[in-house]
Design an enzyme around this catalytic site. Structure first.
Site, PDB file in Angstrom:
ATOM      1  N   HIS A  42      11.753   4.559 -18.023  1.00 16.92           N
ATOM      2  CA  HIS A  42      11.380   4.214 -16.651  1.00 16.92           C
ATOM      3  C   HIS A  42       9.907   3.836 -16.626  1.00 16.92           C
ATOM      4  CE1 HIS A  42      14.960   6.763 -16.221  1.00 16.92           C
ATOM      5  NE2 HIS A  42      15.257   5.880 -15.282  1.00 16.92           N
ATOM      6  N   GLN A 100      21.461   8.237 -23.793  1.00 18.62           N
ATOM      7  CA  GLN A 100      20.844   6.980 -23.370  1.00 18.62           C
ATOM      8  C   GLN A 100      19.442   6.852 -23.969  1.00 18.62           C
ATOM      9  OE1 GLN A 100      20.977   7.218 -19.016  1.00 18.62           O
ATOM     10  NE2 GLN A 100      22.196   5.362 -19.042  1.00 18.62           N
ATOM     11  N   ARG A 141      29.234  11.790 -17.784  1.00 20.93           N
ATOM     12  CA  ARG A 141      29.846  11.054 -16.672  1.00 20.93           C
ATOM     13  C   ARG A 141      31.349  11.306 -16.654  1.00 20.93           C
ATOM     14  NH1 ARG A 141      26.066   5.539 -16.651  1.00 20.93           N
ATOM     15  NH2 ARG A 141      24.126   6.714 -16.316  1.00 20.93           N
ATOM     16  N   HIS A 199      13.970   0.770 -14.163  1.00 20.76           N
ATOM     17  CA  HIS A 199      14.827   1.441 -15.140  1.00 20.76           C
ATOM     18  C   HIS A 199      15.143   0.449 -16.262  1.00 20.76           C
ATOM     19  CE1 HIS A 199      16.320   4.404 -11.928  1.00 20.76           C
ATOM     20  NE2 HIS A 199      15.744   3.440 -11.222  1.00 20.76           N
ATOM     21  N   LYS A 216      19.776  -5.630 -10.680  1.00 24.39           N
ATOM     22  CA  LYS A 216      19.529  -5.434 -12.110  1.00 24.39           C
ATOM     23  C   LYS A 216      19.853  -6.702 -12.892  1.00 24.39           C
ATOM     24  CE  LYS A 216      24.138  -3.567 -13.163  1.00 24.39           C
ATOM     25  NZ  LYS A 216      24.914  -2.415 -13.681  1.00 24.39           N
ATOM     26  N   CYS A 256      16.805   9.524 -14.554  1.00 22.66           N
ATOM     27  CA  CYS A 256      15.715   9.074 -13.694  1.00 22.66           C
ATOM     28  C   CYS A 256      15.201  10.135 -12.713  1.00 22.66           C
ATOM     29  CB  CYS A 256      16.093   7.788 -12.962  1.00 22.66           C
ATOM     30  SG  CYS A 256      17.753   7.754 -12.265  1.00 22.66           S
ATOM     31  N   ASP A 296      16.809   5.870 -22.667  1.00 27.68           N
ATOM     32  CA  ASP A 296      16.507   5.615 -21.259  1.00 27.68           C
ATOM     33  C   ASP A 296      14.998   5.600 -21.034  1.00 27.68           C
ATOM     34  OD1 ASP A 296      17.247   5.097 -18.703  1.00 27.68           O
ATOM     35  OD2 ASP A 296      17.805   7.156 -18.190  1.00 27.68           O
TER      36      ASP A 296
END
Length: 677
Positions: free
Chosen positions: A405, A401, A383, A536, A488, A354, A403
């Site tokens: 946004h 991911q 991570r 997200h 979330k 992000c 991912d």
């Protein structure tokens, strides 16, 4: 598999000065068997022992053994019995804590040596004797901390809990409830004497006889309060249920889960591995696993583009100050790898995408006419997971991911969240998962974990809750589970054997776009500069984890469209191999992954081999098939269809894959297709 329905809780009134157990008996409710009442729930939601005696008439709900709360109480009671058995067999054992957990319980002990499998068998045997003895659980309040210290003088870990946490409502310490220190004694039913006791807030089942089915499962090392700097302990795990039938069903589920374990199947099917030379939690994908990974990525990339997302790309590392701007340092600092020194300053492996997407947004001015603006990438992140939680593909240190946004006006946020939730659910259904519920993660009162004003959090939470409720799916609260920057929604999906996996997430972020962070803006219709809302979303969560889930969901028997090898030709004899090679060429020309097995193995062994490898379509060819210009289908379930013309066979396979059928092909399904034309 849908979750079993929770039985309705009967309501009754406990007369002041009498016990809850008396009210249960007078109401004619069962006290034994799987639907027997084990505790009650008062008007404040607190579970109470059946020996509880309110001062005034009190309305309560009866809690049966075969409900989630009933099982929790059974398991906590079983943990006490396990602790009693351990201390009777090993008098030097010192008690840690023993909470119920999902499907079971554990208890921690300080012991002079590690427990062996033979020790666990002896403990379980002693537990059965205790249960058979029908000892009564009896709650007793301690008058003061000093009284507790005197009684627990030989239990150093319990003393620490009393001294540090007594009277505090601390969720990390399950053994001490707010406002009082209590002990549960196990009383001999004949003499009434206490034979064992433990500091505990309860509640418990009335007697040990109300723990009808249990088993110890394993032991492991543990640390006091989960901190490796503290004392090393032995943790004994077990499971307990309301009936032997329920325990047997649980054991069968565990056996089936073992058969589906993606780590074992990943090796057997040659999909992926974890080389020691690379490091823990860092998988590599073999060619067959790479096929599945590519199919997943290609499909979800196309779906994102169809849903209005722009594909972007970002690097794996960035200067450390970027993650201070985003707030991940310090709020997520423990989850990131240590800094590396480059160009005279610290850089970090990225743990999330992000911050870089925000920089893309901020690279030029934005108008309200561009919103919603949606960015998507397969961003590889890293991570710093602790070694104890790494688990195959489902908990790794490096992963990709899917991912995305979305940058929207505040007014657009509800529709965008609905759009994202619909997209998420449709994608999961595309991959054969269609049993869901939602979890709403919100903030709690910890100032060191969350940023932003109460008003912003309340507004964001309300938007997510409204969309989740309107979906018609079950919504489960998760207080304190939010990300530091906003609440979330998590999609929880149940697999083929009923286990729940957290899959996709949708997070409402009003913090990163703020002037204090990235200062994201757009020019509104009235010419003013406004702050967008950032949403997200991750559909799989990670490619690696979702593949691990799919391996277990399908037990390695992937749908034909995902299968690494979709078709294998198996000639009855070597003379018929050329016929199958011609068929394979037609299939490959149509985009099908097809091979022909020309090995020296006998036909039946080839069939066994490729059935074990879970190939969805096996095409056999003998003399009659060659003469007729046909093939015979063999399927993973052992069924077979003979003499199918080659053109029809090719069209059937191509059509099956193109439709992305998630069922395994069988002779019965093929016959239905042929009949339908």
């Amino acid at each position: 598999m849908a979750a079993p329905a929770v039985p309705a809780a009967p309501r009754l009134t406990v007369t002041g000065g009498t016990t809850a157990g008396t009210a249960v008996r007078e109401a004619g409710l069962p006290g034994k068997d799987e639907d027997g009442v084990v505790v009650v729930r008062d008007g404040g939601g607190q579970l109470r022992d059946l020996s509880w005696t309110p001062d005034v008439d009190t309305d309560v709900e009866a809690v049966a053994a075969n409900t989630p709360d009933g099982r929790m109480v059974i398991r906590h009671s079983a943990a006490h019995v396990a602790a009693q058995a351990v201390q009777q067999l090993f008098p030097e054992a010192k008690l840690g804590i023993g909470p119920p957990i999902t499907d079971g319980f554990y208890y921690d002990f300080a012991l002079e040596r590690p427990l062996t499998p033979e020790d666990l068998a002896a403990v379980e045997k002693r537990m059965k004797q205790i249960v058979k003895g029908a000892q009564r659980f009896s709650r007793r309040e301690l008058a003061s901390v000093e009284a507790a210290e005197a009684e627990l003088a030989d239990e150093p870990f319990k003393l620490e809990l009393v001294r540090d946490k007594s009277g505090a409502d601390d969720p990390e310490v399950m053994e001490i409830g707010p406002g009082a220190l209590t002990v549960y004694d196990n009383l001999d039913p004949r003499t009434g004497e206490a034979v064992w006791g433990d500091l505990c807030r309860g509640p418990h089942v009335p007697t040990t006889k109300h723990i009808p089915a249990f088993a110890l499962t394993r032991s492991s090392a543990a640390y006091w309060r989960g901190d490796q700097a503290n004392a090393s302990l032995q943790r004994v795990y077990g499971t307990a249920w309301e009936s032997q039938e329920a325990l047997d069903a649980h054991k069968e589920l565990l056996a089936e889960a073992e058969r589906r374990d993606h780590r074992r199947l990943g090796t057997e099917l040659d999909l992926f591995s974890f080389p020691d030379e690379i490091g823990s939690g860092l998988p590599v994908f073999h060619p067959r696993g790479g096929v599945i990974k590519r199919e997943m990525e290609d499909y979800v990339r196309r779906r994102h583009i169809e849903e209005g997302f722009d594909y972007v790309g970002t690097p794996h590392i960035a200067k450390e100050p970027l993650f201070h701007t985003s707030g991940h340092l310090p709020y997520y600092g423990e989850g990131m790898f240590p800094a590396m020194q480059l160009d005279g300053g610290p850089y970090r492996l990225k743990a999330m995408n992000c911050p870089m997407h925000n920089l893309i947004y901020r690279s030029r001015g934005r108008s309200y006419r561009e919103l919603p603006l949606r960015f998507f990438e397969f961003g590889h992140v890293y991570r710093n997971e602790k070694s104890g939680v790494i688990h195959g593909l489902t908990r790794v240190r490096g992963f990709a991911q899917d991912d995305s946004h979305s940058y929207v006006t505040p007014e657009q946020a509800p529709d965008e969240i609905k759009h994202l939730l619909d997209f998420v659910l449709s994608l999961l259904r595309d991959f054969g998962m269609d049993d869901f519920y939602l979890e709403l993660s919100t903030r709690d009162d910890r100032p060191d974990k969350f940023i932003g004003s109460d008003e912003d959090w309340a507004a964001a939470t309300e938007v997510l809750e409204d969309v989740a409720t309107a979906s018609g799916l079950e919504l489960v609260p998760d207080p304190g589970g939010a990300a530091y920057y906003g609440p979330k929604i998590s999609v929880q999906a149940r697999d083929a054997i009923g286990r729940t996996w957290q899959m996709s997430t949708i997070q409402y972020d009003f913090n990163q776009p703020s002037p204090e962070r990235f200062n994201l803006e757009y020019v509104a219709s009235d010419g003013t500069r406004q702050q967008p809302v950032m949403i997200h979303s991750a559909k799989f969560g990670s490619i690696e984890r979702f593949m691990g889930v799919l391996v277990e969901h399908y037990a390695g028997a992937f749908p034909a469209w995902l299968a690494p090898v979709q078709v294998v030709g198996i000639p009855v004899a070597a003379d018929y191999g050329d016929h199958l090679e011609a068929v394979a060429r037609e299939l490959k020309a149509a985009g099908i992954r097809a091979e022909v097995d020309h090995s020296d193995d006998r036909m039946q062994k080839k069939i066994r081999t490729h059935t074990t490898q879970k190939v969805p379509f096996m095409l056999l060819a003998g003399e009659r098939d060659v003469e007729a210009g046909a093939v015979s289908f063999r399927f993973r379930d052992g069924t077979q269809v003979n003499g199918v013309p080659v053109a029809q066979a090719v069209a059937t396979i191509v059509g099956w894959v193109a439709r992305r059928e998630n069922a395994s092909p069988t002779a019965e399904l093929l016959a239905e297709l042929v009949q339908a034309g």
